[in-house]
Design a protein around this motif. Structure first.
Motif, PDB file in Angstrom:
ATOM      1  N   PRO A 105      -7.220  -6.412   1.723  1.00 50.95           N
ATOM      2  CA  PRO A 105      -6.415  -7.548   1.264  1.00 50.95           C
ATOM      3  C   PRO A 105      -7.148  -8.884   1.419  1.00 50.95           C
TER       4      PRO A 105
ATOM      5  N   TYR B 218      -9.692  -9.209  -1.369  1.00 54.92           N
ATOM      6  CA  TYR B 218      -8.989  -9.495  -2.621  1.00 54.92           C
ATOM      7  C   TYR B 218      -8.532 -10.956  -2.656  1.00 54.92           C
TER       8      TYR B 218
ATOM      9  N   PHE C 144      -4.379  -0.388   0.806  1.00 51.14           N
ATOM     10  CA  PHE C 144      -4.886  -1.390  -0.135  1.00 51.14           C
ATOM     11  C   PHE C 144      -6.322  -1.062  -0.516  1.00 51.14           C
TER      12      PHE C 144
ATOM     13  N   LYS D  20      -9.602 -13.826  -5.322  1.00 45.14           N
ATOM     14  CA  LYS D  20      -8.561 -14.539  -6.072  1.00 45.14           C
ATOM     15  C   LYS D  20      -8.751 -16.046  -5.917  1.00 45.14           C
TER      16      LYS D  20
ATOM     17  N   ASP E  56      -1.224 -12.576  -5.266  1.00 45.74           N
ATOM     18  CA  ASP E  56      -1.426 -13.276  -6.532  1.00 45.74           C
ATOM     19  C   ASP E  56      -0.545 -14.519  -6.639  1.00 45.74           C
TER      20      ASP E  56
ATOM     21  N   ILE F  41       1.307  -2.409  -4.510  1.00 47.56           N
ATOM     22  CA  ILE F  41       1.449  -3.252  -5.702  1.00 47.56           C
ATOM     23  C   ILE F  41       2.214  -4.531  -5.359  1.00 47.56           C
TER      24      ILE F  41
ATOM     25  N   TYR G 102      -7.190  -0.283  -4.346  1.00 48.65           N
ATOM     26  CA  TYR G 102      -7.869  -1.387  -5.028  1.00 48.65           C
ATOM     27  C   TYR G 102      -9.358  -1.483  -4.722  1.00 48.65           C
TER      28      TYR G 102
ATOM     29  N   TYR H 200      -1.582 -17.125  -3.115  1.00 48.24           N
ATOM     30  CA  TYR H 200      -2.973 -17.135  -2.657  1.00 48.24           C
ATOM     31  C   TYR H 200      -3.362 -18.441  -1.966  1.00 48.24           C
TER      32      TYR H 200
ATOM     33  N   LYS I 283      -0.116  -6.889  -3.482  1.00 48.19           N
ATOM     34  CA  LYS I 283      -1.051  -7.518  -4.420  1.00 48.19           C
ATOM     35  C   LYS I 283      -0.344  -8.624  -5.199  1.00 48.19           C
TER      36      LYS I 283
END
Length: 129
Positions: free
Chosen positions: A68, A71, A60, A75, A33, A26, A64, A36, A29
């Motif tokens: 990563p 993701y 990860f 993002k 966020d 978490i 999710y 990025y 992530k």
């Protein structure tokens, strides 16, 4: 301790036995966020949580469903859409979200959305008129 409290404790321990791992994923992530647009890589992310990069990759993906890197790309694409909607050029949007090349940005954008950034931008501008 009552019978029900004991059973509840057993269930909690079996379900949440990896809370430290969950917290680490978490946190990673959340870091993605927040940052990025910077140059993020697996080595940097693993150092943030003092965890092996290979272990981080597995965790990860487990929690999710994406690596990563995947993701991060998603993002950046979502944020680039916001830039394009707000009137930024494709090049401005590309560099603002952390991509290093407009060519690779355009290719990834089209792969993820089905449209080139220019097509997406034109559609959004025509909708706003």
């Amino acid at each position: 301790m009552s019978f029900y409290q004991e059973k509840l404790k057993q269930v909690k321990e079996s379900v949440y036995k990896n809370q430290d791992q969950i917290d680490a994923v978490i946190a990673i992530k959340g870091y993605i966020d927040s940052y990025y647009e910077t140059n993020l890589n697996l080595d940097l992310l693993s150092e943030k949580q003092f965890i092996s990069k290979y272990h981080l990759l597995r965790l990860f993906k487990k929690y999710y469903g994406l690596t990563p890197r995947q993701y991060l790309i998603n993002k950046r694409i979502e944020k680039s859409k916001e830039h394009l909607i707000n009137g930024s050029t494709v090049t401005e949007s590309c560099f603002a979200v952390g991509f290093e090349s407009p060519g690779s940005f355009s290719t990834l954008f089209k792969t993820k959305t089905g449209k080139t950034p220019t097509q997406f931008r034109k559609e959004q501008l025509s909708r706003s008129k």
